[in-house]
Design an enzyme around this catalytic site. Structure first.
Site, PDB file in Angstrom:
ATOM      1  N   ALA A  79       8.437  -0.997  10.626  1.00 28.96           N
ATOM      2  CA  ALA A  79       7.008  -0.367  10.399  1.00 28.96           C
ATOM      3  C   ALA A  79       7.663   0.976   9.193  1.00 28.96           C
ATOM      4  CB  ALA A  79       6.139   0.123  11.156  1.00 28.96           C
ATOM      5  N   LYS A  80       6.889   1.768   8.516  1.00 30.19           N
ATOM      6  CA  LYS A  80       7.018   2.979   7.594  1.00 30.19           C
ATOM      7  C   LYS A  80       6.767   4.080   8.574  1.00 30.19           C
ATOM      8  CE  LYS A  80       3.891   1.149   3.885  1.00 30.19           C
ATOM      9  NZ  LYS A  80       2.102   1.656   3.572  1.00 30.19           N
ATOM     10  N   ARG A  81       7.121   4.013   9.901  1.00 31.79           N
ATOM     11  CA  ARG A  81       7.413   5.013  10.770  1.00 31.79           C
ATOM     12  C   ARG A  81       9.132   4.875  10.595  1.00 31.79           C
ATOM     13  NH1 ARG A  81       4.858   1.103  13.584  1.00 31.79           N
ATOM     14  NH2 ARG A  81       6.753  -0.083  15.162  1.00 31.79           N
TER      15      ARG A  81
ATOM     16  N   SER B 135       1.290  -1.309  -0.052  1.00 35.91           N
ATOM     17  CA  SER B 135      -0.201   0.143  -0.492  1.00 35.91           C
ATOM     18  C   SER B 135       0.975   1.271  -0.160  1.00 35.91           C
ATOM     19  CB  SER B 135      -0.913  -0.127   0.964  1.00 35.91           C
ATOM     20  OG  SER B 135      -1.258   1.339   0.987  1.00 35.91           O
TER      21      SER B 135
END
Length: 291
Positions: free
Chosen positions: A254-256, A9
């Site tokens: 994660a994207k963080r 995504s």
């Protein structure tokens, strides 16, 4: 022939955890002489960005991960998902839900934390069915007035219609499907005309995916997908859920974690071989991690 896929995504840049997931599916397909497909799951217009999608493709190519055929972008196929919702509606399996998250949490608290089933499912608190029994006339009036709502699957009716189900996990063997444990899941919202559950199930079947490789965080969601496959009469692929890469603190990448994006690692001078080695051993470079 084995057909796998990677379906990110584009809500952020590709990071080590997602790169590992892509490598797992890509290697399984290439080692078997099969096909590896790429799908961009951009159904959420409020969070997905074209520039992130472009960056993901660039990072994959840089890592040496190639794919077969055209990239499928879910935002270009919303009509197909609406048609599928129409089929479920015609079967009497959908109903509008006007609840907010706070409404749901308050109802769960009042009911003693739903002792008959789990409090949380793949998407948070299990929905206690607040709007399931609203009369049709009231539903129509509220929708006509423009009240925000989601479309939920009436799980009790759906399970009764589908009957007993199971699915095959590569390592765990045959698993009995228990979608009823996750309540009346959302299949569409006003701002997002399809859900992850609906779109991923339809796309995997449409693209001929025979082996779904994805992280263990999506293991439970497979119960819901198996039910949808039965309702639509779709083939059932084999499933393989891989480990999640985690940092020293035990949190999964994660994207963080911006320092762990492929773009940041490229800028820091790491090669594709370096990054492949990182994901194989599940470790980030020294000094990298959440900032």
């Amino acid at each position: 022939m084995i057909v796998t896929r990677f379906a990110p995504s584009p809500t952020g840049l590709l990071h080590l955890g997602s790169a590992y997931s892509a490598l797992v599916g890509w290697r399984r397909a290439r080692e078997a002489g099969g096909r590896f497909l790429l799908r961009i799951e951009d159904i959420d217009p409020t969070r997905c960005r074209p520039e992130h999608a472009a960056a993901i493709l660039d990072d994959l190519a840089w890592l040496g991960i190639d794919w077969d055929g055209d990239v499928r972008r879910q935002s270009e196929h919303l009509g197909e998902y609406r048609a599928a919702l129409g089929r479920l509606e015609g079967m009497g399996l959908l109903y509008p839900c006007f609840c907010t998250r706070s409404d749901i949490e308050a109802e769960i608290a009042r009911s003693g934390h739903a002792p008959h089933g789990p409090v949380h499912g793949p998407e948070g608190p299990v929905y206690p069915g607040i709007c399931r029994a609203i009369p049709a006339s009231e539903r129509e009036a509220r929708i006509g007035a423009g009240e925000a709502h989601a479309l939920r699957l009436d799980m009790t009716k759906a399970v009764a219609l589908a009957g007993p189900l199971d699915w095959q996990h590569e390592e765990k063997g045959v698993i009995r499907a228990t979608p009823e444990a996750f309540g009346d899941v959302v299949l569409a919202r006003k701002e997002t005309p399809t859900s992850y559950h609906l779109s991923v199930t339809l796309d995997d079947a449409l693209q001929g995916v025979t082996l779904v490789t994805r992280g263990m965080d999506l293991f439970e969601a497979t119960h819901i997908h198996r039910l949808l496959q039965a309702l639509f009469g779709l083939p059932v692929p084999l499933y393989a859920h891989h480990r999640l890469l985690t940092g020293p603190d035990g949190r999964r990448y994660a994207k963080r974690d911006r320092s762990l994006t492929i773009a940041a690692l490229r800028e820091a001078g790491h090669s594709p071989a370096d990054i492949r080695a990182m994901v194989e051993r599940g470790a980030a470079p020294t000094g990298a991690g959440p900032k």
